[in-house]
Write an enzyme that holds these catalytic residues in place. Structure first.
Site, short mmCIF file in Angstrom:
data_model
loop_
_atom_site.label_atom_id
_atom_site.label_comp_id
_atom_site.label_asym_id
_atom_site.label_seq_id
_atom_site.Cartn_x
_atom_site.Cartn_y
_atom_site.Cartn_z
N HIS A 148 17.58 18.37 -9.70
CA HIS A 148 16.75 18.19 -10.90
C HIS A 148 17.64 18.16 -12.15
O HIS A 148 17.49 17.29 -13.01
CB HIS A 148 15.71 19.30 -11.01
CG HIS A 148 14.94 19.29 -12.29
ND1 HIS A 148 14.00 18.32 -12.57
CD2 HIS A 148 14.96 20.11 -13.38
CE1 HIS A 148 13.47 18.56 -13.77
NE2 HIS A 148 14.04 19.64 -14.28
N GLU A 213 5.90 20.42 -13.33
CA GLU A 213 7.17 20.81 -12.71
C GLU A 213 6.85 21.62 -11.47
O GLU A 213 6.12 22.62 -11.54
CB GLU A 213 8.03 21.62 -13.69
CG GLU A 213 8.53 20.78 -14.86
CD GLU A 213 9.66 21.42 -15.65
OE1 GLU A 213 9.70 22.67 -15.72
OE2 GLU A 213 10.50 20.67 -16.19
N ASP A 247 4.91 24.39 -13.87
CA ASP A 247 5.34 24.62 -15.25
C ASP A 247 5.16 23.31 -16.03
O ASP A 247 6.10 22.54 -16.21
CB ASP A 247 6.81 25.07 -15.22
CG ASP A 247 7.37 25.34 -16.60
OD1 ASP A 247 6.64 25.88 -17.43
OD2 ASP A 247 8.55 25.01 -16.83
N LYS A 267 6.48 23.59 -23.51
CA LYS A 267 6.24 24.33 -22.27
C LYS A 267 5.21 25.44 -22.43
O LYS A 267 4.60 25.87 -21.46
CB LYS A 267 7.55 25.02 -21.83
CG LYS A 267 8.73 24.08 -21.64
CD LYS A 267 8.76 23.55 -20.25
CE LYS A 267 10.09 22.86 -19.97
NZ LYS A 267 10.13 22.39 -18.59
MN MN Z 1 10.27 24.69 -15.61
#
Ligand code: MN
Length: 440
Positions: A148, A213, A247, A267
């Site tokens: 990632h 995520e 997330d 976030k």
């Molecule tokens: Mn994350």
């Protein structure tokens, strides 16, 4: 590592029939903990998932189904969170698991007695709503999948995708605990400040690059006092168990705000977790070695190294992500699988993450949650975010309805599932983490 014991025996069955079905997430070998709302009182209660039912730990204790050496641990489940149990530590978790196992097994005296009280100690999962399993005081999110990190780095810095610190230090940011919500609740598309690459000035509006995520969360058990780091050899004693974590991330907000201090409003608007916490002991049959670093990669510094971490610091947990748009659901189409990935794609183990987190003396508290970071694998079918799948929207995907997605759309439902399989062991599952996206 928790040792294998009789609770892991693959031949065990439960008097709760649904637990014995092949592929069931919650066989008697799993016994994950969660908190549900009691339909009678409206209060939270601690339960253990078994098949499609829940064992009410407090009722089981009151009826004498769970007691003896497990009485203290069962008593710590009297409130509406798992924090009390989490604080007690592995010896207590283990005796409570052993008692629950005996009570829910088909072939024991305890099981026979419990079955006679089934109506008073079990509730159907279908009849209750789940809550957050713990009061989460702090949430830290790592960035531990090297695939990632490389994929995202390629989009931002094609000539230098991986930052020079990556292979030396577990990277993380401090997340927002107040906006962690449980599977089943919706997720509202965030509004925020963005600046398109070709725009002269920023603007304010709904995120147009909304992403998920795919992560695993781990919950802190006993904490550590301020100023007293947890060593790599002790790290395991401080982790209660694992859940699925989504997330959510607004990539356009993130791109404009993240330098120089890292993610903030991109976030913090919401993160979803699955309601059941699979304990470290339940995961014992599914441990693996830490990530095999290729020749030439640096050896972690001594405070992040141990033979035990190297040999068994990893987990063989499969995670599947699917999507169902509103139109797909209206047409009765099955969710479309976007990726299947595995926790073994993490360059750092959860023990290294926890140890690193406390290495400066930072204190962790029972119920604190940490995320692994997006878990992407090496192949195109194992990418943990839509950012990576569509290459930042330049390569859209087509859903079975013909709808295109560069990023997530309003009405889309994201479904994450996770499970463990291994020869000789009864497979266990994490249940699911799902949420529908509401328009801004
Ligand atoms: Mn994350």
């Amino acid at each position: 590592m928790p040792k294998l014991n009789e609770t892991h025996d693959a031949s065990l069955t439960s008097w709760v029939d649904s637990a014995n079905e092949p592929g069931a997430d919650f066989p008697v070998q799993n016994l994950p903990f969660g908190v549900y709302t009691d339909p009678q009182t409206g209060k939270g209660k601690v339960g253990i998932a078994i098949g499609d039912m829940i064992l009410d730990v407090t009722a089981a204790r009151a009826k004498g189904v769970i007691g003896g050496v497990a009485d203290d641990a069962a008593g710590a489940c009297a409130g509406d969170t798992l924090n009390g149990l989490m604080a007690m530590g592995g010896r207590h978790w283990s005796v409570l698991r052993a008692a629950a196992s005996k009570a829910l097994r088909y072939d024991t005296e305890e099981g026979e007695a419990a079955e006679a009280l089934a109506g008073e100690i079990l509730v159907a999962q279908a009849d209750v709503t789940m809550r957050l399993p713990a009061q989460i005081g702090d949430y830290t999110d790592f960035y531990a999948s090297i695939f990632h990190a490389t994929n995202v780095g390629m989009m931002l810095r094609p000539d230098n995708p991986l930052m020079p610190n990556y292979k030396h230090i577990p990277i993380a940011y401090h997340g927002r605990a107040s906006s962690i919500v449980v599977s089943g609740e919706s997720c509202k598309r965030p509004v925020g400040q963005t600046k398109a690459p070709d725009a002269d000035v920023p603007s304010f509006g709904p995120s147009m690059a909304f992403d998920y995520e795919t992560e695993i969360a781990f919950y802190v058990g006993p904490g550590n006092p301020l100023g007293q780091p947890v060593s790599i050899d002790e790290a395991e004693d401080h982790i209660f168990g694992l859940s699925i974590l989504n997330d959510w991330s607004a990539r356009d907000i993130q791109a404009w705000e993240y330098q120089p201090l890292g993610p903030f409003l991109a976030k913090s608007f919401a993160s979803h977790v699955s309601p059941w916490v699979v304990t470290m002991e339940a995961l014992a049959p599914f441990r693996s070695g830490a990530y095999q670093r290729p020749d030439g990669d640096p050896t972690p510094l001594p405070y992040l190294s141990s033979d035990a971490n190297e040999a068994e610091g990893g987990f063989d947990v499969q995670i599947e992500v699917s999507i169902a748009s509103e139109k797909m659901r209206d047409e009765g189409a099955a969710p479309e699988v976007l990726a299947v990935t595995n926790m073994q794609n993490l360059y750092w183990t959860i023990f290294q993450m926890l140890t690193h987190h406390t290495s400066n003396g930072c204190n962790l508290r029972p119920g604190d949650m940490m995320g692994t970071g997006t878990i992407s694998g090496q192949t195109d079918d194992a990418l943990g975010s839509i950012l990576e799948i569509t290459k930042r929207g330049t390569n859209p995907i087509t859903l079975p309805t013909g709808e295109e997605r560069k990023f997530l759309g309003d009405g889309d439902e994201l479904i994450m599932r996770a499970w463990c399989e291994r020869d000789g062991a009864r497979g266990i599952g994490f249940g699911e983490c799902r949420a529908v996206i509401e328009g801004a």
